[in-house]
Design a protein around this motif. Structure first.
Motif, PDB file in Angstrom:
ATOM      1  N   LEU A 195       0.895  -1.297   0.196  1.00 44.71           N
ATOM      2  CA  LEU A 195       0.524   0.360   0.085  1.00 44.71           C
ATOM      3  C   LEU A 195       0.757   1.352  -0.279  1.00 44.71           C
ATOM      4  CD1 LEU A 195      -3.237  -0.923   2.402  1.00 44.71           C
ATOM      5  CD2 LEU A 195      -3.243  -0.170  -0.324  1.00 44.71           C
ATOM      6  N   ALA A 196       1.886   1.268   0.507  1.00 48.75           N
ATOM      7  CA  ALA A 196       2.673   2.490   0.965  1.00 48.75           C
ATOM      8  C   ALA A 196       3.169   2.481  -0.841  1.00 48.75           C
ATOM      9  CB  ALA A 196       3.733   2.331   2.083  1.00 48.75           C
ATOM     10  N   LEU A 197       3.947   1.846  -0.912  1.00 55.45           N
ATOM     11  CA  LEU A 197       4.550   1.559  -2.631  1.00 55.45           C
ATOM     12  C   LEU A 197       3.868   1.999  -3.733  1.00 55.45           C
ATOM     13  CD1 LEU A 197       6.267  -2.077  -2.440  1.00 55.45           C
ATOM     14  CD2 LEU A 197       7.201   0.773  -2.071  1.00 55.45           C
ATOM     15  N   ASP A 198       1.917   1.824  -3.953  1.00 54.48           N
ATOM     16  CA  ASP A 198       0.594   2.305  -3.981  1.00 54.48           C
ATOM     17  C   ASP A 198       0.944   3.778  -4.339  1.00 54.48           C
ATOM     18  OD1 ASP A 198       0.415  -0.319  -5.006  1.00 54.48           O
ATOM     19  OD2 ASP A 198      -1.029  -0.432  -3.688  1.00 54.48           O
ATOM     20  N   GLN A 199       0.985   4.220  -2.952  1.00 55.45           N
ATOM     21  CA  GLN A 199       0.943   5.319  -3.088  1.00 55.45           C
ATOM     22  C   GLN A 199       1.858   6.353  -3.658  1.00 55.45           C
ATOM     23  OE1 GLN A 199       1.131   6.554   1.991  1.00 55.45           O
ATOM     24  NE2 GLN A 199      -1.352   5.660   1.543  1.00 55.45           N
ATOM     25  N   VAL A 200       3.188   6.018  -3.662  1.00 56.41           N
ATOM     26  CA  VAL A 200       4.001   6.951  -4.026  1.00 56.41           C
ATOM     27  C   VAL A 200       3.954   5.979  -6.058  1.00 56.41           C
ATOM     28  CG1 VAL A 200       6.768   6.525  -4.717  1.00 56.41           C
ATOM     29  CG2 VAL A 200       6.117   6.236  -2.286  1.00 56.41           C
ATOM     30  N   ALA A 201       3.471   4.932  -5.993  1.00 56.59           N
ATOM     31  CA  ALA A 201       3.387   5.094  -7.762  1.00 56.59           C
ATOM     32  C   ALA A 201       2.045   6.003  -7.873  1.00 56.59           C
ATOM     33  CB  ALA A 201       2.292   3.331  -8.026  1.00 56.59           C
ATOM     34  N   ILE A 202       0.440   6.135  -7.152  1.00 53.38           N
ATOM     35  CA  ILE A 202      -0.178   7.529  -7.418  1.00 53.38           C
ATOM     36  C   ILE A 202       0.450   8.581  -7.934  1.00 53.38           C
ATOM     37  CG2 ILE A 202      -2.055   8.293  -7.429  1.00 53.38           C
ATOM     38  CD1 ILE A 202      -2.939   5.597  -5.222  1.00 53.38           C
ATOM     39  N   PHE A 203       1.660   8.605  -6.703  1.00 52.63           N
ATOM     40  CA  PHE A 203       1.882  10.306  -7.024  1.00 52.63           C
ATOM     41  C   PHE A 203       2.678  10.380  -8.377  1.00 52.63           C
ATOM     42  CE2 PHE A 203       1.034  10.720  -2.296  1.00 52.63           C
ATOM     43  CZ  PHE A 203       0.477  11.985  -2.324  1.00 52.63           C
ATOM     44  N   LEU A 204       3.503   9.613  -8.284  1.00 51.45           N
ATOM     45  CA  LEU A 204       4.644   9.667  -9.684  1.00 51.45           C
ATOM     46  C   LEU A 204       3.108   9.873 -11.174  1.00 51.45           C
ATOM     47  CD1 LEU A 204       7.405   8.990 -10.963  1.00 51.45           C
ATOM     48  CD2 LEU A 204       6.966   6.636 -10.876  1.00 51.45           C
ATOM     49  N   ALA A 205       2.376   8.722 -10.877  1.00 45.01           N
ATOM     50  CA  ALA A 205       1.423   9.448 -12.280  1.00 45.01           C
ATOM     51  C   ALA A 205       0.970  10.312 -12.366  1.00 45.01           C
ATOM     52  CB  ALA A 205       0.248   7.599 -11.933  1.00 45.01           C
ATOM     53  N   LEU A 206       0.516  11.112 -10.992  1.00 44.40           N
ATOM     54  CA  LEU A 206      -0.137  12.132 -10.690  1.00 44.40           C
ATOM     55  C   LEU A 206       0.610  13.268 -11.992  1.00 44.40           C
ATOM     56  CD1 LEU A 206      -2.548  12.068  -7.792  1.00 44.40           C
ATOM     57  CD2 LEU A 206      -3.143  11.958  -9.943  1.00 44.40           C
ATOM     58  N   GLY A 207       2.271  13.247 -11.562  1.00 47.47           N
ATOM     59  CA  GLY A 207       2.746  14.035 -12.393  1.00 47.47           C
ATOM     60  C   GLY A 207       3.438  15.558 -11.242  1.00 47.47           C
ATOM     61  N   GLY A 208       2.828  15.088  -9.633  1.00 51.39           N
ATOM     62  CA  GLY A 208       3.518  15.272  -8.371  1.00 51.39           C
ATOM     63  C   GLY A 208       5.419  15.398  -8.071  1.00 51.39           C
ATOM     64  N   GLY A 209       5.562  16.320  -7.607  1.00 52.66           N
ATOM     65  CA  GLY A 209       7.245  16.064  -7.390  1.00 52.66           C
ATOM     66  C   GLY A 209       8.286  17.675  -7.712  1.00 52.66           C
ATOM     67  N   TRP A 210       7.793  18.203  -8.817  1.00 52.46           N
ATOM     68  CA  TRP A 210       8.806  19.176 -10.418  1.00 52.46           C
ATOM     69  C   TRP A 210       8.579  20.494  -9.699  1.00 52.46           C
ATOM     70  CZ3 TRP A 210       6.804  22.571 -13.229  1.00 52.46           C
ATOM     71  CH2 TRP A 210       5.259  22.158 -14.100  1.00 52.46           C
ATOM     72  N   GLU A 211       7.444  20.571  -8.961  1.00 50.25           N
ATOM     73  CA  GLU A 211       7.582  22.249  -9.105  1.00 50.25           C
ATOM     74  C   GLU A 211       8.165  22.852  -8.282  1.00 50.25           C
ATOM     75  OE1 GLU A 211       4.833  19.961  -8.338  1.00 50.25           O
ATOM     76  OE2 GLU A 211       3.079  20.465  -9.473  1.00 50.25           O
TER      77      GLU A 211
END
Length: 466
Positions: free
Chosen positions: A450-466
């Motif tokens: 589940l913890a890994l799934d959450q990271v995969a979701i944030f990656l798919a949503l495109g967060g983290g570059w702003e």
């Protein structure tokens, strides 16, 4: 006669005054504009995710200072990010080179020569001559070739920036994933160590019963076999933790041996204190750097199509030159000086089939970019839906496994009490403890996933570059 010569050239010059090619406009009939791509995610149901947009620094939702520090270090030192930064710097330099096409170009030349005409009878070394010149030219850019080249390079800069942002996004997710791997390994190790400790207690009790005449050697061997079987899985968790630490070191720009020791003892899985913010499809399309990169590629190649079309018309520039040449002994004399000034015209009219072929190539590239843009948008939406659906189903599975683990723990406790008071057989106790071990391991693995799934979701949503 002049009218016959210059009228066609004047007409061509006026025709070339319009900027070649069409001005770029974002795709209006693409996958990104479809209503189904703009709305809420189908898989964001059941209260596991919300329509709130994910924050740029999504990892801060875990409220974990260690994870925050690791990601900040990686964003400052990661090798892939340094390469992406260098690619962006190169694209910016290419843009400056294209912009220099709007300035006056100058060339300075100089040379010396030693000549001795044959048959003159003159003695060596002969006549020493010189040739000095300075020329300048300015492109009028009547057909917009320079302008389109600058537009193309500007779009390339923005595409390189988007590619850098995508690397940044990926690095943040990779660090979080490696961190979860370390914590999950320690978490699962701790759970399985508790199971082994319980089985060891049972084996010790079995030995005492055997010595007291209430058990058999077969019971003892089966109890010891259960302990060894469960203990055999423990080194795998150690390896998983260490591999995660080595990966973290690489992401931080360090050698594997210099892994972050402060993470080694992490045993608590990162947990979100709120429903996962997922936003909607429209926000995803605006946010994902790879979609922005694909869109900028269309803009750049549309401008390059204009560059190719500009070659259908004459290229006009204004130039002039100053020079001194002659024998060195007459240096500075009036006859050694020369100058010229006037318009310069070049035109690949005899090679129009070549120009047309280049235009067709550029046009085909734009059409390929449009198709690639649609594919990028659709793939981004698929990744988001898939990640959210996987998370939702894994959450249901984790809840079911938690319930199964709790039931297995009750059954194991009951079987142990029954066996201790002589009301249950040893085989039932071993089966109950084996079921508990399996349920504990499965529940721990599900929580880690589940913890890994959450990271995969944030990656798919495109967060983290702003």
């Amino acid at each position: 006669m002049r009218k016959i010569v210059f009228a066609p050239l004047l007409a061509l010059g006026l025709a070339a005054c319009a900027t070649a090619g069409a001005d770029y406009r974002p795709p209006e009939t693409s996958a990104a504009s479809a209503p189904s791509a703009q709305g809420a995610f189908h898989a964001a149901q059941g209260g596991m995710a919300s329509n709130a947009p994910p924050p740029g620094h999504w990892w801060r939702l875990y409220d974990d200072p260690t994870l925050d520090a690791l990601i900040e270090q990686a964003l400052a030192a990661n090798a892939d990010l340094r390469a992406a930064d260098a690619n962006l710097t190169r694209a910016q330099a290419v843009l400056r080179e294209a912009q220099a096409g709007r300035t006056i170009g100058t060339t300075a030349e100089g040379g010396a020569s030693l000549t001795r005409p044959s048959g003159t009878g003159e003695s060596l070394p002969g006549v020493v001559g010189y040739d000095l010149g300075l020329s300048a030219s300015y492109t009028l850019d009547l057909n917009g070739r320079v302008r389109r080249a600058i537009e193309a390079s500007g779009a390339d800069v923005e595409a390189s920036a988007a590619a850098r942002d995508y690397v940044r996004m990926s690095v943040a997710a990779a660090v979080a994933r490696a961190y979860v791997q370390v914590c999950a390994a320690n978490y699962s190790l701790r759970v399985n160590q508790r199971v082994v400790a319980l089985q060891r207690d049972t084996a010790d009790a079995t030995r005492r019963l055997f010595r007291g005449g209430r058990g058999t050697a077969f019971d003892v061997s089966r109890a010891e076999s259960a302990v060894e079987s469960s203990a055999a899985g423990l080194p795998a968790f150690d390896a998983q933790r260490q591999n995660g630490l080595y990966l973290l070191a690489t992401l931080l720009g360090r050698s594997p041996a210099d892994y972050p020791a402060e993470v080694e003892g992490c045993a608590a899985l990162p947990v979100l204190g709120q429903p996962l913010p997922a936003g909607d499809g429209a926000a995803l399309i605006r946010r994902r750097p790879d979609i922005r990169q694909a869109e900028r590629a269309i803009a750049g190649d549309t401008a390059r199509l204009g560059v190719a079309m500009a070659d259908l018309y004459p290229h006009v520039s204004i130039g002039g030159s100053l020079g001194l040449s002659g024998p060195l002994k007459d240096f500075g004399g009036g006859t050694a000086f020369g100058m010229s000034v006037g318009p310069l015209l070049s035109w690949s009219f005899p090679n129009r089939p070549v120009v047309r072929a280049r235009i067709d190539q550029a046009d085909a590239q734009v059409r390929a970019d449009l198709a690639r843009f649609d594919g990028t948008v659709l793939e981004a939406l698929r990744q988001a839906e898939t990640a959210l659906e996987t998370y939702r189903r894994d959450a249901e599975r984790a809840a079911a496994l938690d319930a199964a683990r709790d039931s297995a723990a009750v059954s194991a406790g009951q079987a142990q009490r029954l066996f201790r008071f002589g009301r249950g057989d040893f085989l039932s106790l071993l089966d109950a403890q084996r079921s508990l071990a399996s349920a504990e391991a499965a529940a721990a693995a599900a929580r880690s996933q589940l913890a890994l799934d959450q990271v995969a979701i944030f990656l798919a949503l495109g967060g983290g570059w702003e």
